[in-house]
Design a protein around this motif. Structure first.
Motif, PDB file in Angstrom:
ATOM      1  N   THR A 177       0.844  -1.200   0.000  1.00 54.64           N
ATOM      2  CA  THR A 177       0.000   0.000   0.000  1.00 54.64           C
ATOM      3  C   THR A 177       0.876   1.246   0.000  1.00 54.64           C
ATOM      4  O   THR A 177       2.014   1.213   0.487  1.00 54.64           O
ATOM      5  N   PRO A 178       0.360   2.339  -0.543  1.00 51.69           N
ATOM      6  CA  PRO A 178       1.170   3.571  -0.553  1.00 51.69           C
ATOM      7  C   PRO A 178       1.597   4.013   0.850  1.00 51.69           C
ATOM      8  O   PRO A 178       2.720   4.484   1.028  1.00 51.69           O
TER       9      PRO A 178
ATOM     10  N   ASP B 195       0.515   9.501   1.853  1.00 53.64           N
ATOM     11  CA  ASP B 195      -0.099   9.334   0.531  1.00 53.64           C
ATOM     12  C   ASP B 195       0.733   9.981  -0.582  1.00 53.64           C
ATOM     13  O   ASP B 195       0.206  10.362  -1.616  1.00 53.64           O
TER      14      ASP B 195
ATOM     15  N   ALA C 199       3.087  10.560  -3.808  1.00 49.57           N
ATOM     16  CA  ALA C 199       2.978   9.957  -5.140  1.00 49.57           C
ATOM     17  C   ALA C 199       3.954   8.802  -5.400  1.00 49.57           C
ATOM     18  O   ALA C 199       3.579   7.850  -6.093  1.00 49.57           O
TER      19      ALA C 199
ATOM     20  N   HIS D 137       2.420   5.329  -4.880  1.00 46.98           N
ATOM     21  CA  HIS D 137       1.182   4.948  -5.563  1.00 46.98           C
ATOM     22  C   HIS D 137       1.418   3.856  -6.600  1.00 46.98           C
ATOM     23  O   HIS D 137       2.493   3.743  -7.174  1.00 46.98           O
ATOM     24  N   THR D 138       0.381   3.085  -6.840  1.00 45.07           N
ATOM     25  CA  THR D 138       0.415   2.017  -7.836  1.00 45.07           C
ATOM     26  C   THR D 138      -0.203   2.535  -9.126  1.00 45.07           C
ATOM     27  O   THR D 138      -1.275   3.140  -9.109  1.00 45.07           O
ATOM     28  N   ASN D 139       0.480   2.300 -10.242  1.00 42.86           N
ATOM     29  CA  ASN D 139      -0.075   2.659 -11.546  1.00 42.86           C
ATOM     30  C   ASN D 139      -0.086   1.427 -12.441  1.00 42.86           C
ATOM     31  O   ASN D 139       0.256   0.324 -11.998  1.00 42.86           O
TER      32      ASN D 139
END
Length: 148
Positions: A84-85, A99, A101, A104-106
């Motif tokens: 998780t972020p 949180d 960037a 983050h998952t892309n």
């Protein structure tokens, strides 16, 4: 800031050389320096297969070492990609907000996870099959020597 997508791909592509550990923890990481050893042993096993054939005992001992190392790195890539972020940033970017960037998952991260899963599983199963086949063939040959 350590990027999760880059770490996932570094772990999959350069994990057996320890590149992901150097990226995430720096050049002082001793495990990153040890990871190339089983990789080089496995590559030496490949050279022995080319030189002596698959019946060489050292080749069927050394070759799976490369496969298990690669499969372990693929599993680590999956773990990094699914983190998780909040957990990613807390672990690798402690000064960043939860949180941020880079955690983050892309779609590129998801693609890295999928490729790691497919290739890592194939390499692991091939390594297990190769080592068990060679082990049982060795046992049969030894039993034939005893029975004659």
């Amino acid at each position: 800031m350590k990027n999760k997508t880059l770490a996932t791909w570094l772990t999959f592509l350069g994990g057996p050389l320890g590149l992901h550990r150097f990226y995430l923890r720096g050049f002082g990481d001793w495990l990153g320096w040890l990871l190339p050893i089983p990789t080089l042993l496995g590559l030496y096993g490949i050279m022995r297969v080319k030189q002596f054939g698959v019946d060489d005992m050292w080749s069927w001992v050394l070759l799976p070492v490369l496969g298990f190392t690669f499969a372990g790195c693929a599993l680590t890539a999956i773990i990094y990609g699914l983190m998780t972020p909040e957990k990613w940033n807390a672990r690798f970017n402690p000064k960043a907000p939860p949180d941020a960037a880079p955690g983050h998952t892309n779609w590129f991260t998801i693609f890295g996870i999928a490729v790691s899963l497919m290739v890592g599983t194939a390499v692991l199963m091939a390594s297990i099959a190769f080592s068990f086949q060679r082990y049982f063939e060795y046992q049969i040959e030894e039993a034939r020597k005893i029975s004659q």
